[in-house]
Design a protein around this motif. Structure first.
Motif, PDB file in Angstrom:
ATOM      1  N   PRO A 158       0.807  -1.227   0.000  1.00 24.87           N
ATOM      2  CA  PRO A 158       0.000   0.000   0.000  1.00 24.87           C
ATOM      3  C   PRO A 158       0.837   1.273   0.000  1.00 24.87           C
ATOM      4  CG  PRO A 158       0.118  -0.878   2.201  1.00 24.87           C
ATOM      5  CD  PRO A 158       0.926  -1.801   1.342  1.00 24.87           C
TER       6      PRO A 158
ATOM      7  N   SER B 133      11.794   0.871   8.322  1.00 22.39           N
ATOM      8  CA  SER B 133      10.856   0.733   9.441  1.00 22.39           C
ATOM      9  C   SER B 133      10.132  -0.607   9.384  1.00 22.39           C
ATOM     10  CB  SER B 133       9.846   1.874   9.420  1.00 22.39           C
ATOM     11  OG  SER B 133      10.527   3.098   9.541  1.00 22.39           O
TER      12      SER B 133
ATOM     13  N   ARG C 158      -6.471  -9.157   7.417  1.00 22.55           N
ATOM     14  CA  ARG C 158      -5.162  -8.560   7.714  1.00 22.55           C
ATOM     15  C   ARG C 158      -4.525  -9.166   8.958  1.00 22.55           C
ATOM     16  NH1 ARG C 158      -4.031  -6.189   3.724  1.00 22.55           N
ATOM     17  NH2 ARG C 158      -5.624  -5.211   2.480  1.00 22.55           N
ATOM     18  N   LEU C 159      -4.838 -10.440   9.205  1.00 22.23           N
ATOM     19  CA  LEU C 159      -4.140 -11.148  10.276  1.00 22.23           C
ATOM     20  C   LEU C 159      -2.851 -11.732   9.721  1.00 22.23           C
ATOM     21  CD1 LEU C 159      -7.249 -12.791  11.915  1.00 22.23           C
ATOM     22  CD2 LEU C 159      -5.900 -10.887  12.785  1.00 22.23           C
TER      23      LEU C 159
ATOM     24  N   MET D  63       4.205 -10.425   6.592  1.00 24.76           N
ATOM     25  CA  MET D  63       3.994 -11.496   7.568  1.00 24.76           C
ATOM     26  C   MET D  63       3.284 -12.679   6.946  1.00 24.76           C
ATOM     27  SD  MET D  63       4.825 -10.574  10.586  1.00 24.76           S
ATOM     28  CE  MET D  63       5.573  -9.051  11.088  1.00 24.76           C
TER      29      MET D  63
ATOM     30  N   MET E 207      -6.433 -11.173  18.138  1.00 25.70           N
ATOM     31  CA  MET E 207      -4.993 -11.057  17.858  1.00 25.70           C
ATOM     32  C   MET E 207      -4.729  -9.768  17.087  1.00 25.70           C
ATOM     33  SD  MET E 207      -2.542 -13.983  16.417  1.00 25.70           S
ATOM     34  CE  MET E 207      -2.627 -13.851  14.667  1.00 25.70           C
TER      35      MET E 207
ATOM     36  N   PRO F  53      -0.336  -8.442  12.636  1.00 28.76           N
ATOM     37  CA  PRO F  53       0.074  -7.454  11.620  1.00 28.76           C
ATOM     38  C   PRO F  53      -1.075  -6.603  11.125  1.00 28.76           C
ATOM     39  CG  PRO F  53       0.310  -9.688  10.793  1.00 28.76           C
ATOM     40  CD  PRO F  53      -0.495  -9.745  12.056  1.00 28.76           C
ATOM     41  N   ARG F  54      -1.524  -5.763  11.932  1.00 28.48           N
ATOM     42  CA  ARG F  54      -2.482  -4.736  11.518  1.00 28.48           C
ATOM     43  C   ARG F  54      -1.729  -3.556  10.934  1.00 28.48           C
ATOM     44  NH1 ARG F  54      -7.046  -5.787  15.035  1.00 28.48           N
ATOM     45  NH2 ARG F  54      -7.789  -7.725  14.118  1.00 28.48           N
ATOM     46  N   LEU F  55      -0.452  -3.799  10.669  1.00 24.11           N
ATOM     47  CA  LEU F  55       0.417  -2.692  10.294  1.00 24.11           C
ATOM     48  C   LEU F  55      -0.099  -1.986   9.054  1.00 24.11           C
ATOM     49  CD1 LEU F  55       2.950  -1.401  11.239  1.00 24.11           C
ATOM     50  CD2 LEU F  55       4.199  -2.821   9.654  1.00 24.11           C
ATOM     51  N   LEU F  56      -0.468  -2.777   8.047  1.00 27.26           N
ATOM     52  CA  LEU F  56      -0.904  -2.162   6.800  1.00 27.26           C
ATOM     53  C   LEU F  56      -2.163  -1.353   7.038  1.00 27.26           C
ATOM     54  CD1 LEU F  56      -0.190  -4.953   4.203  1.00 27.26           C
ATOM     55  CD2 LEU F  56       1.285  -3.160   5.077  1.00 27.26           C
TER      56      LEU F  56
ATOM     57  N   LEU G 190      -1.435   1.777   8.661  1.00 25.49           N
ATOM     58  CA  LEU G 190      -0.949   2.735   7.673  1.00 25.49           C
ATOM     59  C   LEU G 190      -2.103   3.428   6.987  1.00 25.49           C
ATOM     60  CD1 LEU G 190       1.975   0.944   5.940  1.00 25.49           C
ATOM     61  CD2 LEU G 190       1.961   3.235   6.909  1.00 25.49           C
ATOM     62  N   ARG G 191      -3.066   2.614   6.552  1.00 25.38           N
ATOM     63  CA  ARG G 191      -4.210   3.200   5.866  1.00 25.38           C
ATOM     64  C   ARG G 191      -4.973   4.098   6.831  1.00 25.38           C
ATOM     65  NH1 ARG G 191      -5.027  -2.152   3.600  1.00 25.38           N
ATOM     66  NH2 ARG G 191      -4.347  -2.130   1.432  1.00 25.38           N
TER      67      ARG G 191
ATOM     68  N   LEU H 200       5.088   7.973   9.416  1.00 25.91           N
ATOM     69  CA  LEU H 200       6.315   7.184   9.364  1.00 25.91           C
ATOM     70  C   LEU H 200       6.987   7.167  10.731  1.00 25.91           C
ATOM     71  CD1 LEU H 200       8.780   7.624   6.432  1.00 25.91           C
ATOM     72  CD2 LEU H 200       7.667   5.588   7.290  1.00 25.91           C
TER      73      LEU H 200
ATOM     74  N   LEU I  87       5.314   4.671  12.739  1.00 21.46           N
ATOM     75  CA  LEU I  87       5.611   3.316  12.293  1.00 21.46           C
ATOM     76  C   LEU I  87       6.893   2.793  12.934  1.00 21.46           C
ATOM     77  CD1 LEU I  87       4.717   1.169  10.333  1.00 21.46           C
ATOM     78  CD2 LEU I  87       5.958   2.331   8.530  1.00 21.46           C
ATOM     79  N   GLN I  88       7.868   3.686  13.062  1.00 24.39           N
ATOM     80  CA  GLN I  88       9.137   3.257  13.620  1.00 24.39           C
ATOM     81  C   GLN I  88       9.029   2.842  15.062  1.00 24.39           C
ATOM     82  OE1 GLN I  88      10.784   6.296  10.726  1.00 24.39           O
ATOM     83  NE2 GLN I  88      11.571   6.681  12.759  1.00 24.39           N
TER      84      GLN I  88
ATOM     85  N   GLY J 108       5.632 -10.095  17.497  1.00 24.40           N
ATOM     86  CA  GLY J 108       5.662 -10.777  16.222  1.00 24.40           C
ATOM     87  C   GLY J 108       6.170  -9.904  15.099  1.00 24.40           C
ATOM     88  N   LEU J 109       6.352  -8.628  15.341  1.00 17.84           N
ATOM     89  CA  LEU J 109       6.850  -7.779  14.262  1.00 17.84           C
ATOM     90  C   LEU J 109       8.367  -7.789  14.175  1.00 17.84           C
ATOM     91  CD1 LEU J 109       4.865  -4.513  13.673  1.00 17.84           C
ATOM     92  CD2 LEU J 109       5.641  -6.222  12.067  1.00 17.84           C
TER      93      LEU J 109
ATOM     94  N   GLN K  81      10.425  -6.410  16.058  1.00 17.78           N
ATOM     95  CA  GLN K  81      11.085  -5.252  16.650  1.00 17.78           C
ATOM     96  C   GLN K  81      11.389  -5.556  18.106  1.00 17.78           C
ATOM     97  OE1 GLN K  81      11.860  -2.731  14.791  1.00 17.78           O
ATOM     98  NE2 GLN K  81      10.323  -2.416  13.216  1.00 17.78           N
TER      99      GLN K  81
END
Ligand SMILES: NC(=O)c1ccc[n+]([C@@H]2O[C@H](COP(=O)([O-])OP(=O)(O)OC[C@H]3O[C@@H](n4cnc5c(N)ncnc54)[C@H](O)[C@@H]3O)[C@@H](O)[C@H]2O)c1
Ligand SMILES: [Zn+2]
Ligand SMILES: [Zn+2]
Lengths: 409, 158
Positions: free
Chosen positions: A70, A136, A303-304, A334, B1, B4-7, B10-11, B22, B25-26, B32-33, B35
């Motif tokens: 994205p 990142s 998005r899991l 992931m 759980m 990865p809701r990361l995307l 982002l949206r 950004l 995000l850092q 599980g990511l 980091q």
């Protein structure tokens, strides 16, 4: 500057260069348009400007189109696999000249940093001016890629009449005479990616190699494995027209995963061992049937997990003990249900990479010139750039036997 | 759980200014990511040496007024550490502020280190803009990304 350019272009066909450049752009999820964009300019001394002769869709674009990566903005020019003619060179360019017919690697690499010196070109430290996003996400930033989102540098892509090529001495290779545009085109990405997979997975004479995916990348991985001396090569897919291409043009054997238990078949044909080398060329939208497929689809949509890894899983389970698995398919973040136990207990080497194409392109072009590597059959649909939306639709839906749509800007 | 809701984050962050996105995000620390699970206090994080490895000899980096322009511009606000990298990997060039830096200071330092490395290794700083593009139909994600990429040369984990 524009006078000089017109001068440089004297003698080449097509309309005069100037204000109007047509380009295929991403305008939203599953939406490609053809629009007018500004003329690319030389911005760095090591740049050249190319008049694009051929530029093709790649499976990687589908992940962008589908919104799985994205980091696209409406209006971004797509395309990273291309060849053309040099029409302008920057002051610092030493090897390339106006008029050269060249094929350009999809990744942008400086040729000077430590990674480039190790021939790990897609990891170049100096190819992505926007490293913040990928650092990142992944801890470190790989290099930049044409037309592949703002995460990979925000570089304008090649689905356009003209494209700017940074670090041209490193990434643009002169096409030998006698090699057609359609053949040379695929040295840019599909062949160099496939070759890298076969090589870095450690393919040796006598090996049995299995390749998941019979798209341009998988077919070329299989061909490279054969040229590297593999004794037997199997390509796995479900699309009959692609499997037929593999038998006819690549010379490898095929397995239809929609009708066959793939690991069982591979055990049977390898005396129970499993393949020495397994190359995955499918990526994060892998198809799978039954419960596993439904599970992955649902998890991806919720998005899991961001990626569907069914071919990677199968490759790890099928691989012989101590063998090697190479992930060529693109993944973003992931995955779920990764068979780490099989990987660890069977002593596998698992590796992946974006394409280190500059390392392989000279050798690939030699094979092409000798007729040992042919790619014309991949260009099932050659069309005008204005038809890019239709080309992408066919390529995405795999209709009319489309393996690659190739545009002629 | 919540993994990865990361995307989506982002949206979802589209309403925010892209740069802040950004920056956020850092600092995402989701299990599980991959980091670090131990976030550092801002003071310690800001005081870290930030380092790039440059494929050159330590002498080529220079000192004082001889430093490449992007670093020289930050002048005496910085401590520098220039040491040979192991295994022929070049020179480790590390810098940190003497005083407590702001987020903008840190962005300036990341950019300066990256540009210094490019100037030494390639002889010029790579430019991507202006890149040809079509109509930028406004989308929330587009606006967020614009801010994010405009600052991305100064962002990241460096
Ligand atoms: N590493 C790199 O630098 C690099 C370069 C180019 C492409 N790629 C990636 O390689 C992958 C393939 O690219 P392509 O252009 O050949 O794409 P493609 O879409 O033309 O081909 C993918 C093929 O995989 C098949 N497939 C789907 N699910 C499968 C499964 N479970 N098992 C076996 N086959 C399955 C499809 O039927 C299709 O034929 C993509 O993920 C692309 O992003 C990576
Ligand atoms: Zn590609
Ligand atoms: Zn490099």
């Amino acid at each position: 500057m524009s006078c000089e350019r017109l001068w440089n272009r004297a003698g080449s066909a097509g309309q005069e260069r100037g204000s109007i450049v047509r380009a295929a752009t991403w305008t939203g999820v599953d939406e490609v348009s053809v629009e007018t964009v500004p003329d690319p300019q030389i911005l760095n001394d090591h740049d050249v400007i190319l008049r694009v002769r051929r530029t093709t869709t790649c499976g990687s674009d589908l992940h962008l189109l589908g919104g799985y990566i994205p980091f696209m903005r409406a209006g971004d020019v797509l395309g990273h696999e291309f060849m053309g003619e040099v029409v302008e060179v920057g002051r610092g360019v030493r090897e390339r000249r106006v008029g050269d017919r060249v094929v350009v690697n999809s990744f942008i690499a400086c040729g000077h940093c430590w990674y480039c010196r190790q021939e790990l070109y897609s990891l170049c430290d100096n190819g992505n001016p926007n490293p913040g996003i990928t650092e990142s996400l992944w801890g470190q930033s790989p290099g930049g890629c044409f037309g592949y989102s703002h995460a990979m540098g925000g570089w304008a892509g090649s689905h356009a009449e003209y494209v700017r090529v940074p670090y041209a001495d490193v990434g643009a290779f002169v096409v030998p005479e006698g090699v057609s545009d359609e053949r040379a085109l695929f040295a840019s990405d599909a062949v160099s990616t496939g070759w890298m997979g076969a090589d870095l997975a450690g393919t040796k004479p006598g090996d049995v190699v299995a390749v998941w995916g019979a798209g341009g990348v998988g077919q070329m991985a299989a061909r490279a494995a054969m040229l590297l001396g593999a004794e037997r090569v199997y390509v796995i897919d479900r699309l009959p027209e692609r499997l037929a291409q593999v038998r006819e043009h690549v010379g490898a054997e095929t397995i239809d995963y929609s009708r066959t238990d793939v690991p069982a078949e591979l055990r049977e044909v390898t005396g129970g061992r499993g393949p020495d080398v397994c190359i995955e060329a499918v990526g994060m939208e892998a198809h799978s049937s039954g419960i596993q497929g439904a599970y992955d689809q649902v998890k991806q949509q919720l998005r899991l997990q961001t990626d569907r890894p069914s071919a990677v899983r199968e490759a790890i389970l099928a691989c012989r003990k101590g063998g090697s698995v190479f992930v060529l398919g693109v993944f973003a973040l992931m995955v779920d249900k990764f068979p780490l136990g099989a990987m660890m207990n069977k002593g596998l080497t698992v590796r992946g990479a974006q394409v280190h194409g500059q390392r392989y392109m000279p050798r690939i072009l030699e094979h092409m010139a000798r007729g040992e590597l042919t790619t014309e059959h991949l260009a099932t649909h050659v069309m005008a750039l204005e038809e890019a939306p239709r080309g992408y639709q066919m390529f995405k839906d795999k209709t009319d036997g489309c393996v690659r749509a190739v545009f002629t800007p | 759980m919540a993994v990865p809701r990361l995307l989506d984050s982002l949206r979802g962050a589209a309403t925010q200014a892209g740069g802040a996105l950004l920056g956020r995000l850092q600092h995402v620390r989701l299990p599980g990511l991959g980091q670090s699970s131990v976030p550092e206090d801002p003071e310690t994080a800001a005081r870290r040496w930030r380092a790039v490895t440059v494929l050159c000899s330590p002498e080529q980096v220079g000192t004082g007024a001889d430093l490449p322009a992007p670093l020289a511009a930050l002048g005496d606000r910085l401590d520098l550490r220039i040491t040979p990298a192991p295994g022929d990997r070049g020179t480790e060039l590390a810098a940190r502020y003497r005083d407590r830096p702001s987020d903008d200071d840190l962005r300036a330092l990341r950019s300066a280190l990256r540009e210094t490395k490019q100037l030494i290794e390639v002889g010029e700083v790579l430019r991507v803009d202006p890149a040809p593009h079509g109509v930028r139909t406004p989308t929330p994600q587009g606006a967020a990304l614009e801010g994010a990429t405009a600052r991305a040369g100064g962002e990241g984990v460096l």
